[in-house]
Design a protein around this motif. Structure first.
Motif, short mmCIF file in Angstrom:
data_model
loop_
_atom_site.label_atom_id
_atom_site.label_comp_id
_atom_site.label_asym_id
_atom_site.label_seq_id
_atom_site.Cartn_x
_atom_site.Cartn_y
_atom_site.Cartn_z
N VAL A 64 0.87 -1.17 0.00
CA VAL A 64 0.00 0.00 0.00
C VAL A 64 0.91 1.22 0.00
O VAL A 64 1.70 1.42 0.93
N VAL A 65 0.81 2.02 -1.06
CA VAL A 65 1.63 3.22 -1.23
C VAL A 65 0.88 4.41 -0.64
O VAL A 65 -0.29 4.62 -0.95
N LEU A 66 1.57 5.18 0.20
CA LEU A 66 0.98 6.34 0.85
C LEU A 66 1.67 7.61 0.37
O LEU A 66 2.89 7.71 0.42
N GLN A 67 0.87 8.58 -0.06
CA GLN A 67 1.40 9.87 -0.55
C GLN A 67 0.56 10.98 0.05
O GLN A 67 -0.64 11.02 -0.13
N GLU A 68 1.22 11.88 0.76
CA GLU A 68 0.54 12.98 1.41
C GLU A 68 0.53 14.22 0.53
O GLU A 68 1.37 14.36 -0.36
N LEU A 87 -2.13 4.51 9.57
CA LEU A 87 -2.31 3.75 8.33
C LEU A 87 -1.33 2.58 8.23
O LEU A 87 -1.72 1.48 7.83
N CYS A 88 -0.08 2.78 8.62
CA CYS A 88 0.90 1.70 8.58
C CYS A 88 0.51 0.55 9.50
O CYS A 88 0.64 -0.62 9.13
N THR A 89 0.01 0.88 10.69
CA THR A 89 -0.45 -0.16 11.62
C THR A 89 -1.56 -0.98 10.98
O THR A 89 -1.56 -2.22 11.03
N GLN A 90 -2.50 -0.29 10.35
CA GLN A 90 -3.60 -0.98 9.68
C GLN A 90 -3.09 -1.83 8.51
O GLN A 90 -3.53 -2.97 8.33
N ILE A 91 -2.17 -1.31 7.73
CA ILE A 91 -1.62 -2.02 6.57
C ILE A 91 -0.87 -3.27 7.03
O ILE A 91 -1.05 -4.36 6.46
N HIS A 92 -0.04 -3.15 8.06
CA HIS A 92 0.68 -4.32 8.59
C HIS A 92 -0.30 -5.37 9.10
O HIS A 92 -0.07 -6.57 8.92
N SER A 93 -1.40 -4.93 9.71
CA SER A 93 -2.36 -5.88 10.30
C SER A 93 -3.05 -6.75 9.26
O SER A 93 -3.55 -7.81 9.59
N ILE A 94 -3.08 -6.30 8.00
CA ILE A 94 -3.69 -7.11 6.95
C ILE A 94 -2.63 -7.88 6.14
O ILE A 94 -2.94 -8.49 5.12
N GLY A 95 -1.38 -7.82 6.59
CA GLY A 95 -0.32 -8.58 5.95
C GLY A 95 0.31 -7.89 4.75
O GLY A 95 1.05 -8.52 3.99
N ALA A 96 0.05 -6.62 4.57
CA ALA A 96 0.64 -5.87 3.46
C ALA A 96 1.81 -5.03 3.97
O ALA A 96 2.00 -4.87 5.19
N ALA A 137 8.74 5.14 12.19
CA ALA A 137 7.61 4.95 13.10
C ALA A 137 6.63 3.90 12.57
O ALA A 137 6.06 3.13 13.34
N GLY A 138 6.43 3.87 11.26
CA GLY A 138 5.46 2.96 10.67
C GLY A 138 6.06 1.70 10.09
O GLY A 138 5.35 0.90 9.48
#
Length: 189
Positions: A64-68, A87-96, A137-138
């Motif tokens: 999952v690519v994040l761009q602010e 967002l990183c916590t959520q992304i890691h939790s789904i295995g991505a 951090a993420g």
């Protein structure tokens, strides 16, 4: 491989997702809106946030690519760090794996930079510091497009006429750097 890109017009300009798909062989989906902030992706009460939250909960993603928004990491650094960490916590939790698409300062001689009240070198350093702190951090991969713009911007035109968005060459450069981060990150656990 499936890649979800979350951000704004820096992603959809010049069809960057298609360029990234060609370089990686992946299916690339983007949830973007011009001027969108990453915090919107977390908010299920917005159209964009509802779409993203559903996609993260019900679909498989490898990256999952994040761009602010362009200057937000400099102007609202703490909010940026909180949002990216969530967002990183959520992304890691789904295995991505999260990938931070590090953006660039506004064009050195452009009206957008003048209007912003920021200076070119200061905006570059601020973006670098904020994205690097967010990556730590993420626990995210870094696709440092900003440094490529900063180092090559005098030799090659990478900006669109507005001095903010990438032109086609800038989007191609961004796609290559994002692809390298993703392909290099495939073997990481």
């Amino acid at each position: 491989m499936r890649i979800l890109m979350l951000g704004n017009s820096y992603i959809f300009t010049n069809n960057l997702p298609e360029m990234l798909a060609e370089l990686t062989g992946a299916e690339v989906v983007h949830h973007t809106r011009g001027g969108a902030r990453l915090m919107e992706q977390l908010n299920p009460n917005t159209d964009l946030g509802a779409k993203t939250q559903k996609a993260l909960a019900t679909e498989h993603w490898d990256f999952v690519v994040l761009q602010e928004m362009s200057d937000a990491p400099v102007r609202t650094r703490e909010k940026f760090l909180q949002t990216v960490t969530s967002l990183c916590t959520q992304i890691h939790s789904i295995g991505a794996k999260p990938v931070l698409y590090v953006t660039w300062p506004y064009k050195k001689s452009g009206k957008q930079l003048q209007k912003s009240g920021l200076d070119y070198d200061g905006m570059y350093r601020g973006l670098q510091e904020a994205y690097r702190e967010a990556a730590v951090a993420g626990n995210a991969l870094l696709a440092d497009v900003g440094t490529a713009f900063y180092l090559n911007g005098d030799e090659q035109e990478l900006y669109a006429e507005d001095g903010s968005h990438p032109n086609e060459a800038g989007s191609r450069l961004a796609a290559r750097i994002i692809a390298e981060a993703i392909l290099g990150g495939q073997g990481m656990s």
